[in-house]
Scaffold this motif. Structure first.
Motif, PDB file in Angstrom:
ATOM      1  N   ALA A 259       0.824  -1.016   0.127  1.00 45.19           N
ATOM      2  CA  ALA A 259      -0.005  -0.040   0.014  1.00 45.19           C
ATOM      3  C   ALA A 259       0.880   1.320  -0.002  1.00 45.19           C
ATOM      4  O   ALA A 259       0.500   2.410  -0.367  1.00 45.19           O
ATOM      5  N   PRO A 303      -3.123   2.593  -1.327  1.00 41.43           N
ATOM      6  CA  PRO A 303      -3.954   2.461  -0.186  1.00 41.43           C
ATOM      7  C   PRO A 303      -5.215   2.235  -0.831  1.00 41.43           C
ATOM      8  O   PRO A 303      -5.980   1.489   0.140  1.00 41.43           O
ATOM      9  N   LEU A 310      -6.685  -1.266   6.079  1.00 45.15           N
ATOM     10  CA  LEU A 310      -6.163  -0.292   6.660  1.00 45.15           C
ATOM     11  C   LEU A 310      -7.180   0.197   7.848  1.00 45.15           C
ATOM     12  O   LEU A 310      -6.509   0.452   8.840  1.00 45.15           O
ATOM     13  N   VAL A 338      -4.660   8.409   3.315  1.00 41.59           N
ATOM     14  CA  VAL A 338      -4.621   7.542   4.939  1.00 41.59           C
ATOM     15  C   VAL A 338      -4.475   8.500   5.994  1.00 41.59           C
ATOM     16  O   VAL A 338      -5.154   8.382   7.001  1.00 41.59           O
TER      17      VAL A 338
END
Length: 443
Positions: A259, A303, A310, A338
């Motif tokens: 990721a 991601p 995640l 993220v």
């Protein structure tokens, strides 16, 4: 050892540069030639394939984002201990942006700066003798650049080869090989280009097949003979040139897994060269950032393909939030996503992220954003002090759903003269944007 070099280029994307590059790299390595690799332009994926083919790191060279001294120093670093440096071009040989001569980002600039002869990969599908006209145009377009040989690609039959070869040779250029149409040697792709080297199934077997394919159809001795000594000054070979970017800390925690994989090798090498220590950790494995680091860097990557995993990795997210309470955290592109409030995946599912920045991003409606950026920081952050300038690029399909109330991280201008606009986000010790840094601009 002073290496020789060459640039593998093409008139346009999709001409077979990567097939030819990887096949040559592995085939020559098998013959005992010490080969090194570099990639022209902003590209994370191809250098990883170079590394897999050669067993040594490949670096990026970018004439728009890097000044001539840095570019030459990195070429010297990449070729240290090698006999041959193979540079892979990006897009078409002369494709770049409006800029002063030598600073357009075109692969031709790299060839001219380093004195690299060009081996032209020429897709001859849909044409015959006209391939010679295309090759001749490339050979004459820029007097700084020497097209030293041609490898024809996507040849459909012996008759096709004969006609295309006659056209190229009539233009006064040498044909060093011809690759037949063969779907089996194509590498798998997805939305940002090739599937990453580390995720490509049976990569070693694929590289061996590419080497067999190229060795069977290209004159390897002729390729070696056209290489020329690198045009690199003594002080650049000695490593006296500066690094591209100052390290953001003495001990840098860096996310690294499927990721988070997009961090330029020349930045890592530069940080280590300035005495910084690197601590890798895997968010996908639910690892918290190393406790002894004094800065955290979340690189770009994919991601959006792992958003659910995640979001469920509480040890990673709690560790990230605790780290950000006392030490700088920076996210580039995927890392920025993220750090935000949420990430919407391709199926439209909204996944909560770290919430350290207020931005909300989405991959549900893909829209490609691509281009160089010249960035000036609006405040101190992990990337550097307020007012410092950096050059790099954006390349993503995700979009911002809501930016939230955070202050912008920087002002960003493109390479076409547009007015600088606010970019990215910052809150406390946390910063992030879609900008991938290549080098700091220093006078």
């Amino acid at each position: 050892m002073s290496a020789k070099g060459l640039l593998i280029a093409a008139p346009r994307s999709g001409s077979g540069k990567t097939t030819l590059t990887l096949g040559l790299m592995r085939a020559l390595r098998r013959r005992g030639v010490a080969v090194a690799g570099v990639k022209s332009g902003p590209d994370y994926i191809d250098p990883a394939f170079h590394q897999a083919a050669l067993g040594r790191d490949s670096l990026n060279l970018d004439s728009w984002a890097m000044d001539e001294g840095l570019l030459a120093a990195l070429a010297a670093q990449a070729s240290d201990g090698a006999e041959l440096l193979i540079a892979e071009a990006s897009m078409g040989l002369f494709d770049g942006v409006p800029a002063e001569p030598g600073r357009t980002g075109a692969s031709a600039d790299v060839a001219a700066a380093l004195g690299l002869p060009v081996l032209l990969a020429l897709d001859a599908s849909g044409q015959a003798q006209s391939a010679g006209a295309v090759a001749l145009g490339c050979a004459r377009f820029d007097p700084r650049v020497k097209v030293a040989g041609v490898v024809l690609n996507k040849i459909g039959s012996p008759r096709h080869l004969r006609l295309a070869r006659e056209g190229v040779e009539a233009a006064g250029l040498k044909v060093l090989g011809a690759l037949p149409k063969q779907a089996e040697v194509v590498l798998p792709e997805r939305h940002l280009g090739l599937v990453q080297a580390a995720e490509t199934e049976a990569l070693e077997a694929r590289l061996e097949a590419l080497a067999d394919f190229v060795a069977a159809h290209v004159d390897l001795d002729a390729v070696l003979a056209l290489a020329a000594p690198l045009r690199v000054a003594a002080e650049e070979r000695s490593g006296l040139a500066r690094a591209a970017l100052a390290p953001p800390g003495q001990i840098i925690a860096i996310a690294r897994d499927a990721a988070f994989s997009f961090l330029y090798p020349h930045l890592l090498a530069g940080w280590r060269g300035q005495g910084a220590e690197i601590r890798f950790f895997s968010p996908l494995a639910d690892e918290a950032p190393p406790h002894d680091a004094d800065c955290l860097w979340l690189p770009g990557g994919y991601p959006e393909l792992h958003a659910g995993r995640l979001a469920a990795n509480q040890r990673f997210l709690d560790g990230l939030r605790a780290f950000a309470a006392s030490r700088p955290v920076h996210g580039e592109c995927g890392g920025y996503m993220v750090l935000g409030e949420s990430l919407t995946d391709a199926q439209g599912v909204v996944h909560p992220m770290a919430g350290l920045l207020s931005v909300q991003t989405s991959f549900a409606k893909r829209k490609m954003t691509l281009g160089y950026r010249d960035v000036t920081l609006l405040a101190d952050c992990a990337l550097g002090p307020k007012g410092h300038r950096f050059r790099g690029h954006e390349f993503h399909y995700a979009s911002i759903v809501a930016l939230g109330a955070d202050e912008p991280m920087a002002l960003a201008a493109d390479a076409y003269g547009g007015a600088p606009a606010p970019a990215g986000s910052r809150r406390g010790l946390v910063s992030g944007s879609f900008f991938h840094c290549v080098a700091e601009v220093r006078s």
